[in-house]
Design an enzyme around this catalytic site. Structure first.
Site, PDB file in Angstrom:
ATOM      1  N   ASP A 213      88.983  17.845  57.069  1.00 36.06           N
ATOM      2  CA  ASP A 213      90.039  17.159  57.833  1.00 36.06           C
ATOM      3  C   ASP A 213      89.682  17.203  59.325  1.00 36.06           C
ATOM      4  O   ASP A 213      89.569  18.272  59.920  1.00 36.06           O
ATOM      5  CB  ASP A 213      91.382  17.864  57.586  1.00 36.06           C
ATOM      6  CG  ASP A 213      92.565  17.105  58.157  1.00 36.06           C
ATOM      7  OD1 ASP A 213      92.491  16.679  59.333  1.00 36.06           O
ATOM      8  OD2 ASP A 213      93.570  16.945  57.447  1.00 36.06           O
TER       9      ASP A 213
ATOM     10  N   SER B 177     100.888  14.761  56.605  1.00 38.64           N
ATOM     11  CA  SER B 177     100.573  14.722  58.039  1.00 38.64           C
ATOM     12  C   SER B 177     101.851  14.859  58.880  1.00 38.64           C
ATOM     13  O   SER B 177     102.529  15.883  58.778  1.00 38.64           O
ATOM     14  CB  SER B 177      99.819  13.421  58.356  1.00 38.64           C
ATOM     15  OG  SER B 177      99.285  13.460  59.637  1.00 38.64           O
TER      16      SER B 177
ATOM     17  N   HIS C 129      91.035  13.288  56.893  1.00 37.60           N
ATOM     18  CA  HIS C 129      92.501  13.399  56.949  1.00 37.60           C
ATOM     19  C   HIS C 129      93.194  12.257  56.208  1.00 37.60           C
ATOM     20  O   HIS C 129      94.093  12.482  55.410  1.00 37.60           O
ATOM     21  CB  HIS C 129      92.939  13.410  58.415  1.00 37.60           C
ATOM     22  CG  HIS C 129      94.404  13.666  58.615  1.00 37.60           C
ATOM     23  ND1 HIS C 129      94.988  14.883  58.355  1.00 37.60           N
ATOM     24  CD2 HIS C 129      95.403  12.852  59.041  1.00 37.60           C
ATOM     25  CE1 HIS C 129      96.290  14.815  58.639  1.00 37.60           C
ATOM     26  NE2 HIS C 129      96.572  13.587  59.040  1.00 37.60           N
TER      27      HIS C 129
END
Ligand SMILES: *[C@@H]1O[C@H](CO)[C@@H](O)[C@H](O)[C@H]1NC(C)=O
Ligand SMILES: *[C@@H]1O[C@H](CO)[C@@H](O)[C@H](O)[C@H]1NC(C)=O
Ligand SMILES: *[C@@H]1O[C@H](CO)[C@@H](O)[C@H](O)[C@H]1NC(C)=O
Ligand SMILES: *[C@@H]1O[C@H](CO)[C@@H](O)[C@H](O)[C@H]1NC(C)=O
Ligand SMILES: *[C@@H]1O[C@H](CO)[C@@H](O)[C@H](O)[C@H]1NC(C)=O
Ligand SMILES: *[C@@H]1O[C@H](CO)[C@@H](O)[C@H](O)[C@H]1NC(C)=O
Ligand SMILES: *[C@@H]1O[C@H](CO)[C@@H](O)[C@H](O)[C@H]1NC(C)=O
Length: 449
Positions: free
Chosen positions: A371, A224, A403
């Site tokens: 996601d 991320s 996610h």
């Protein structure tokens, strides 16, 4: 003996470096405490730490040069496990506007090193903040490894999982370097700054005299927010650090298009991400920052005070404060703020992957198809574009989870892949040419977030 050797090398290094500085600068750098490890028992927040500052004259050092080195305060090595000692290195880097800047990395030494080669994991923690006191060199002290993973506590347990990742990596005999890649201005999502700071943290770690050298194998890892710093390091490597060999990069929950991320998380539990993605990249552009602030409402429930309060929040506080809010409500003209020419320019320079270079080392991309923060289409685009240009990528699209789930679901695959990079068995275990794209079904956790 080892300690003595280390001290001698660093004194010599600092003396050599010092001779190239002006007399004003050298006056500040000569005090031995600037160059030598000084152990203090209590870690200080970066904003209050007199040594979390660059020495005068730092601009004249090359990117990656070590400006200060010290043993990390307190008992971070005990907290992490599998660790013999931990150092903070303050090094020269380059910000998003290509001006000389600096950052700090935390280098963990494994208690048992590999016998064959030395390996360095460059670990980018998704620290998502605009408060320098939330930088990993300090925030890592505040949590204990849970080992449990984010059972949908999700973003709130990121620091815990990071300590577990670091402990496991050290247990494999790897050195681990964890840069405060947002730099001293805590420029969240300032991708150019983050890429440079990541590269220079590797350069500084390799030349620290702490057991690594230029023959060490190096792998990048980031999920991320950490994928931004890691991937941009990879993109910039060829032009910014041609001498540096990066052997591979594992990129999870890839954030290939930050503009899309802003729209997608707005009004959701992850809305705080949009605050950082709007404000972070303009922090190093004073005119754009001033313009952004001028566009904030001065009254009502969504006002300037509330928005700028994010600059003093931990991610945990930020996710709670902005939960489900529409971030555009803070602006006089709503989402038009993204089209202001000054703001847009700073964003465009820092928001899209694949425009600065092609990875020349193997890449593993892992991503949840569903996601909900950073759409899979952007990762597909990233992979396809790089594959057309000859990159070597393994891309796994997981049909399960969201996610934050993929941070857990992808973990064993990422570690196995990184291990092959760091022990040199990659081409025996993976396809070392072209691209392998596949859908997988891995469901250790499945909260949908
Ligand atoms: C680390 O130090 C803190 C305070 O200095 C102490 O409370 C804690 O127990 C120590 N942790 C370990 C694992 O030694
Ligand atoms: C130490 O490393 C081993 C092997 O990776 C791992 O199983 C163990 O959990 C690690 N311990 C800590 C405290 O991180
Ligand atoms: C990024 O996302 C924005 C917003 O959805 C979109 O307008 C833009 O075309 C995308 N850019 C790239 C390079 O994918
Ligand atoms: C937050 O927003 C989501 C939709 O994005 C909704 O499902 C959820 O109920 C909201 N939670 C609260 C507490 O308002
Ligand atoms: C908001 O939009 C209006 C109409 O386009 C414009 O006149 C005004 O200057 C804008 N406000 C700001 C703060 O940019
Ligand atoms: C700004 O918003 C906060 C809540 O975020 C509120 O407490 C405060 O009163 C608001 N200020 C003004 C001037 O409206
Ligand atoms: C993966 O699944 C998608 C649907 O989500 C499908 O369109 C695609 O063809 C699949 N890709 C591969 C390589 O099997």
């Amino acid at each position: 003996m080892w300690c003595l050797d280390y001290l001698v090398r660093n004194v010599l290094w600092s003396l050599l470096a010092w001779t190239s500085l002006t007399s004003t600068a050298s006056a500040h750098l000569t005090s031995t405490s600037d160059a030598l490890a000084v152990h203090s028992s209590v870690p200080l927040p970066p904003s209050q730490d007199p040594r979390y500052r660059a020495p005068v004259g730092f601009e004249s050092y090359p990117p990656g040069a070590i400006l200060r080195l010290r043993k990390a305060a307190g008992n971070l090595s005990t907290i992490t496990g599998n660790c013999s000692s931990v150092y903070n290195i303050l090094y020269r880097t380059t910000d998003s506007r290509y001006r000389p800047s600096w950052a700090v990395t935390t280098l963990f030494l494994p208690s048992k090193q590999l016998s064959s080669n030395t390996a360095l994991l460059s670990y980018q923690l998704p620290y998502n903040t605009m408060d320098v006191d939330q930088s990993p060199s300090y925030s890592l002290y505040s949590s204990q490894p849970s080992g449990a993973g984010p059972s949908n506590g999700g973003a709130f347990q990121i620091a815990d999982n990071s300590l577990t990742d670091i402990g496991n990596a050290l247990g494999r005999g790897w050195f681990v370097t964890v840069p405060d890649f947002e730099g001293p201005s805590a420029a969240n999502v300032a991708a150019i700054q983050e890429g440079h700071a990541t590269i220079d943290s590797i350069r500084a770690s390799l030349r620290s005299g702490l057991g690594l050298d230029k023959t060490s194998r190096v792998a990048l890892w980031g999920y991320s927010g950490g994928s931004i710093a890691s991937e941009w390091a990879l993109e910039f490597q060829e032009q910014y650090a041609p001498e540096l060999q990066i052997h591979g990069a594992a990129l999870g929950g890839l954030v290939a298009n930050n503009t899309r991320c802003i729209y997608v998380v707005d009004g959701t539990p992850l809305a705080y991400i949009a605050v950082g993605a709007i404000m972070g990249p303009v922090i190093q552009y004073p005119e754009a920052y001033e313009r952004l602030v001028s566009q904030l409402k001065t009254s009502g429930s969504h006002n300037k005070t509330g928005f700028l309060a994010a600059k003093k929040m931990s991610p945990t506080q930020g996710f709670a404060a902005f939960y489900n809010q529409s971030i555009f409500d803070y602006f006089v003209n709503g989402s038009a703020v993204l089209y202001d020419p000054l703001i847009r320019q700073a964003h465009l320079e820092n928001q899209f992957m694949t425009y600065h270079g092609v990875p020349r080392s193997p890449v593993f991309v892992y991503k949840a198809i569903k996601d909900e923060a950073t759409p899979i289409e952007d990762a597909d685009y990233y992979v396809n574009r790089n594959c057309m240009l000859g990159a070597n990528i393994l891309y796994e699209r997981n049909s399960v989870g969201g996610h934050l789930d993929e941070m857990v679901n992808g973990l064993p695959r990422a570690v196995a892949w990184l291990e092959s990079i760091l022990d040199g068995t990659y081409s025996d275990r993976y396809n070392a040419h072209g691209c392998t794209i596949r859908n997988v079904t891995v469901s250790t956790v499945n909260s949908g977030t």
